[in-house]
Design a protein around this motif. Structure first.
Motif, PDB file in Angstrom:
ATOM      1  N   ARG A  58       0.817  -1.203   0.000  1.00  0.00           N
ATOM      2  CA  ARG A  58       0.000   0.000   0.000  1.00  0.00           C
ATOM      3  C   ARG A  58       0.856   1.260   0.000  1.00  0.00           C
ATOM      4  O   ARG A  58       0.593   2.220  -0.723  1.00  0.00           O
ATOM      5  N   THR A  59       1.918   1.262   0.820  1.00  0.00           N
ATOM      6  CA  THR A  59       2.804   2.428   0.877  1.00  0.00           C
ATOM      7  C   THR A  59       3.429   2.708  -0.486  1.00  0.00           C
ATOM      8  O   THR A  59       3.501   3.858  -0.929  1.00  0.00           O
ATOM      9  N   SER A  60       3.865   1.643  -1.169  1.00  0.00           N
ATOM     10  CA  SER A  60       4.516   1.811  -2.466  1.00  0.00           C
ATOM     11  C   SER A  60       3.539   2.314  -3.528  1.00  0.00           C
ATOM     12  O   SER A  60       3.844   3.259  -4.264  1.00  0.00           O
ATOM     13  N   VAL A  61       2.354   1.703  -3.588  1.00  0.00           N
ATOM     14  CA  VAL A  61       1.386   2.070  -4.613  1.00  0.00           C
ATOM     15  C   VAL A  61       0.865   3.488  -4.396  1.00  0.00           C
ATOM     16  O   VAL A  61       0.807   4.303  -5.329  1.00  0.00           O
ATOM     17  N   VAL A  62       0.487   3.793  -3.145  1.00  0.00           N
ATOM     18  CA  VAL A  62      -0.047   5.122  -2.848  1.00  0.00           C
ATOM     19  C   VAL A  62       1.016   6.195  -3.057  1.00  0.00           C
ATOM     20  O   VAL A  62       0.725   7.289  -3.545  1.00  0.00           O
ATOM     21  N   ALA A  63       2.266   5.877  -2.687  1.00  0.00           N
ATOM     22  CA  ALA A  63       3.346   6.842  -2.896  1.00  0.00           C
ATOM     23  C   ALA A  63       3.530   7.140  -4.379  1.00  0.00           C
ATOM     24  O   ALA A  63       3.746   8.298  -4.771  1.00  0.00           O
ATOM     25  N   LEU A  64       3.426   6.104  -5.212  1.00  0.00           N
ATOM     26  CA  LEU A  64       3.582   6.293  -6.655  1.00  0.00           C
ATOM     27  C   LEU A  64       2.442   7.135  -7.228  1.00  0.00           C
ATOM     28  O   LEU A  64       2.688   8.110  -7.961  1.00  0.00           O
ATOM     29  N   ILE A  65       1.209   6.788  -6.878  1.00  0.00           N
ATOM     30  CA  ILE A  65       0.056   7.518  -7.420  1.00  0.00           C
ATOM     31  C   ILE A  65       0.030   8.951  -6.896  1.00  0.00           C
ATOM     32  O   ILE A  65      -0.094   9.915  -7.665  1.00  0.00           O
TER      33      ILE A  65
END
Length: 209
Positions: A178-185
Motif C-alpha cells: 500500500r505504501t509503495s502504490v499510494v506513494a507512486l500515485i
C-alpha cells in the motif's frame, strides 16, 4: 476578460510556507504511527499517533496561533479510528476506516466543483497565502477546478487499492504494498499539481493586465 494586475509570490516561497504545516499535520503523524508500531506494537502506535496530533493542537492553542482546518480534521479522524479499533481489536478496522472516509471526501471534492468552490483551493489557503487578485483570476479558478477533479479520482483510486489490500493481505504485506502504490500515485499527482501551478503562475506573470 480583463483582470487587475497581480502580485505573484515565487513558487519556492509558497513551498516554504506549506512545508512545515504539511510535515506537522500529515507526514509526522504517519511517521510516528509506523515507527511506534514497528517497535512497540499496534496498540501503542494508536496511543502515540493520538498523542502527537493533540500535542500539536495544544501547542498552537497555548501560543494562540492559527490551527489549520486539516489539523482539526486529523485530530477528529485519528480519535474516531482509534476508538473503533480498540473496540474491535483488529488492525483491519483501523486501516479501513480512513479509506471509507476518503471515499466520502472524494465525493465532497466532486460536489465542491459543482458548487464552484473547489476544495483544493480552500485547503491550499490553509498552507500558503495567495493574493485575492490571483485567486479571482480566471486561469487560477480553472486550475483549482481541474486539480480538485484530479485529486478526487486520486483519492478514489488510493482507497480502492487500500481496501483490497486490507481484505487480502497480512499487515506487513498491506503496509509494504500500500505504501509503495499510494506513494507512486500520490507522488505523481503532487508532481503534476506543482508543475501545473507553476505553469499557471508563469502565464499570469506574463499576461497583460
Amino acid at each position: 476578460m480583463n483582470h487587475p494586475p497581480v502580485t505573484l509570490p515565487r513558487l519556492t516561497t509558497l513551498l516554504r510556507q506549506a512545508a512545515p504545516r504539511l510535515l506537522e499535520g500529515v507526514v509526522a503523524p504517519l511517521a510516528v504511527f509506523y515507527s511506534v508500531m514497528a517497535l512497540l506494537g499496534f496498540e501503542l502506535a494508536l496511543v502515540a499517533s493520538i498523542t502527537w496530533v493533540y500535542l500539536c493542537v495544544g501547542v498552537r492553542l497555548v501560543r494562540r496561533t492559527k490551527i489549520p482546518a486539516t489539523m482539526f480534521l486529523a485530530a477528529t479522524a485519528v480519535t474516531i479510528r482509534a476508538l473503533v479499533s480498540f473496540f474491535f481489536g483488529s488492525w483491519q478496522s483501523f486501516f479501513i476506516q480512513p479509506e471509507l472516509g476518503t471515499i466520502c471526501l472524494s465525493l465532497i471534492f466532486l460536489a465542491s466543483i459543482r458548487l464552484n468552490k473547489p476544495m483544493v483551493q480552500k485547503l491550499t489557503l490553509d498552507y500558503i497565502h495567495l493574493p485575492q487578485a490571483v485567486l479571482k483570476h480566471e486561469r487560477v479558478r480553472r486550475f483549482f477546478v481541474r486539480i480538485t477533479l484530479l485529486w478526487a479520482f486520486v483519492m478514489l483510486t488510493n482507497s480502492a487499492v487500500s481496501i483490497y489490500l486490507v481484505l487480502h493481505e497480512t499487515l506487513g504485506g498491506y503496509m509494504l504494498i500500500r505504501t509503495s502504490v499510494v506513494a507512486l500515485i500520490s507522488g505523481s499527482a503532487i508532481a503534476f499539481s506543482i508543475v501545473a501551478f507553476k505553469r499557471v503562475l508563469r502565464r499570469l506573470h506574463h499576461a497583460p493586465a
